[in-house]
Write an enzyme that holds these catalytic residues in place. Structure first.
Site, PDB file in Angstrom:
ATOM      1  N   ASN A   1       1.127  -8.294 -10.739  1.00 31.13           N
ATOM      2  CA  ASN A   1       0.080  -7.297 -10.604  1.00 31.13           C
ATOM      3  C   ASN A   1       0.525  -6.026 -11.332  1.00 31.13           C
ATOM      4  O   ASN A   1       1.640  -5.567 -11.150  1.00 31.13           O
ATOM      5  CB  ASN A   1      -0.177  -7.019  -9.121  1.00 31.13           C
ATOM      6  CG  ASN A   1      -1.323  -6.065  -8.858  1.00 31.13           C
ATOM      7  OD1 ASN A   1      -1.332  -5.373  -7.861  1.00 31.13           O
ATOM      8  ND2 ASN A   1      -2.306  -6.017  -9.744  1.00 31.13           N
TER       9      ASN A   1
ATOM     10  N   CYS B   1       0.842  -1.204   0.000  1.00 31.27           N
ATOM     11  CA  CYS B   1       0.000   0.000   0.000  1.00 31.27           C
ATOM     12  C   CYS B   1       0.874   1.251   0.000  1.00 31.27           C
ATOM     13  O   CYS B   1       1.694   1.443   0.902  1.00 31.27           O
ATOM     14  CB  CYS B   1      -0.925   0.012   1.215  1.00 31.27           C
ATOM     15  SG  CYS B   1      -2.011   1.456   1.246  1.00 31.27           S
TER      16      CYS B   1
END
Length: 482
Positions: free
Chosen positions: A208, A108
């Site tokens: 990703n 994050c």
């Protein structure tokens, strides 16, 4: 039964999953996971959960994981953010019976992660990460996995991945962007970094980044050699991405809303999903965009969705032969398709035209905003302005708060200690003092208690306003409470 590790864990527990839905805060909730699984997703993650809150708050556990049992929602990986080994393991132990693995969020990049000291802002603290993963690997009955962002240098990223593997990570998801690459600065994810990690470790690797359609998934697997591919934004705009389809938006929206009826979630989640699904159409029908933003009930959202469907069907009925999608879209706006984020200085020309035939304003950089003209405010600020017409976003008009002498938070204007309420309460209690501005009356209450105690002694003393018994013990006189 011994805990499965590495490739065996991926093959047997995760059923060789190739198509993965990412952990997304407030967006990968149960209803959305079930919709994605119906349309090709083979593995899902929960939204990122805060380990410390998960440990202390039973309601948080119930709302985010302990809700209604749903056998279709497996395999499932629960993701936590944490920066303390003991807290992380406590949270994981509370969650392990409801999932197939526990994931540590090291990816994050948002400001909240920086303030909370978790996510990508732990990527330089290798000793701490080793301790967290070693302890989790030792204590948990399910495998521990990690999701990371890359360093600018491929070599450092590889060493980082190898350190996590050595500590006990059994599966690694690599987002091919650095922590600085976010929002308008996101840019293109580096598959070269992901490929280098895949070659350097012996555990399964998921990729990703850069995934907008099924052909991107296939190309990523071919170029990087990863075991699976994770999608976030692409999945939100087209939950049938892993099927290789681009369905009508209202089909996906209606199916999702039906699932929400069975597995409820906060209205803010539902609204956010509809904004993503209808993104391109809402640039055309701006009034319905405002209605969707203001609606207060699930039934209201269903009504807006129905109206959007009718508008699109009417537009389809009036289409001219050979007409093509506007603004360079690959498909017409009522078909699920990717949304490409604008660059830092671009004025994103949002796709489609307004209901009156005028072009609509796209997203714009925050630094270009001018509070003197409401047309130049961001969409978020325009919504706030609608709710409160007197609201101003001019920084020069915002009140300047003096800081607490102790912690730096805004202090009370008339606090006797020049502190915020929290610090003032601690000091007033310690010193048995009053602070009227914060409503703290420790001294006053203490003095009242002393007066009360002394008055009781007077009442109870024999010969002074009371009667003694034969042995000289005081006897309380009866009183009338009526």
């Amino acid at each position: 039964m011994p805990k499965l590790c590495g490739v065996a864990f991926w093959r047997e527990t995760l059923r060789s999953a190739h198509y993965v839905v990412a952990p997304m805060v407030d967006q990968s909730e149960l209803a959305w996971r079930l919709l994605s699984r119906r349309h090709g997703a083979q593995l899902c993650y929960t939204p990122m959960l805060h380990a410390q809150v998960f440990v202390r708050d039973a309601n948080y556990r119930r709302e985010n994981l302990y809700g209604e049992a749903c056998p279709e929602d497996r395999p499932l990986i629960v993701q936590f953010c944490a920066n303390d080994p003991e807290v992380f393991v406590q949270a994981a132990l509370l969650a392990q019976d409801y999932c197939d693995a526990i994931d540590l969020n090291l990816g994050c990049p948002q400001m909240i992660a920086k303030r909370g000291h978790y996510g990508a802002f732990l990527q330089e603290e290798w000793d701490l990460l080793q301790r967290m993963i070693l302890l989790a690997n030792e204590k948990l009955s399910v495998p521990i996995t990690c999701k990371i962002r890359v360093f600018p240098e491929i070599e450092k990223t590889v060493k980082y991945a190898q350190m996590l593997e050595k500590a006990g990570c059994q599966l690694l998801t690599v987002h091919g962007r650095t922590k600085e690459q976010k929002g308008p600065l996101a840019g293109v994810a580096s598959w070269e970094h992901i490929q280098a990690v895949r070659k350097a470790v012996n555990i399964p690797v998921f990729a990703n980044g850069n995934i907008q359609c099924l052909s991107d998934v296939e190309e990523c697997i071919r170029k990087t050699g990863v075991h699976g591919v994770m999608s976030a934004e692409g999945n939100l705009h087209n939950p049938a991405l892993f099927e290789g389809r681009n369905p009508l938006v209202w089909e996906m929206a209606e199916e999702y809303l039906e699932i929400v009826q069975k597995y409820p979630c906060p209205l803010s989640y539902v609204r956010a999903h509809l904004f993503k699904l209808w993104h391109h159409t809402l640039q055309v029908y701006r009034q319905l965009r405002e209605e969707l933003a203001k609606v207060k009930t699930l039934e209201g959202i269903v009504d807006v969705n129905r109206e959007l469907k009718l508008r699109c069907q009417e537009e389809i009925a009036n289409q001219k032969e050979g007409e093509k999608p506007k603004e360079g879209l690959p498909f017409f706006h009522w078909i699920c398709q990717p949304y490409i984020r604008p660059g830092p200085k671009e004025r994103c020309k949002e796709n489609g035209a307004g209901e009156m035939g005028k072009g609509v304003r796209g997203k714009r950089a925050l630094e270009e905003e001018d509070d003197g003209n409401s047309e130049l405010l961001s969409k978020n600020k325009q919504k706030k302005k609608l709710r409160n017409p007197n609201k101003s976003f001019d920084p020069s008009l915002k009140p300047k708060y003096a800081k607490c002498d102790q912690c730096g938070n805004p202090k009370g204007n008339k606090c006797v200690f020049n502190m915020c309420r929290g610090c003032c309460k601690k000091r007033a209690f310690k010193e048995t003092a009053d602070c009227p501005s914060h409503g703290l009356l420790f001294k006053t209450k203490y003095e009242k208690s002393l007066l009360w105690q002394s008055s009781q002694k007077v009442i109870l003393s024999p010969g002074v306003g009371g009667r003694g018994d034969a042995d000289g013990e005081p006897v309380l006189e009866e009183t009338d409470d009526g």
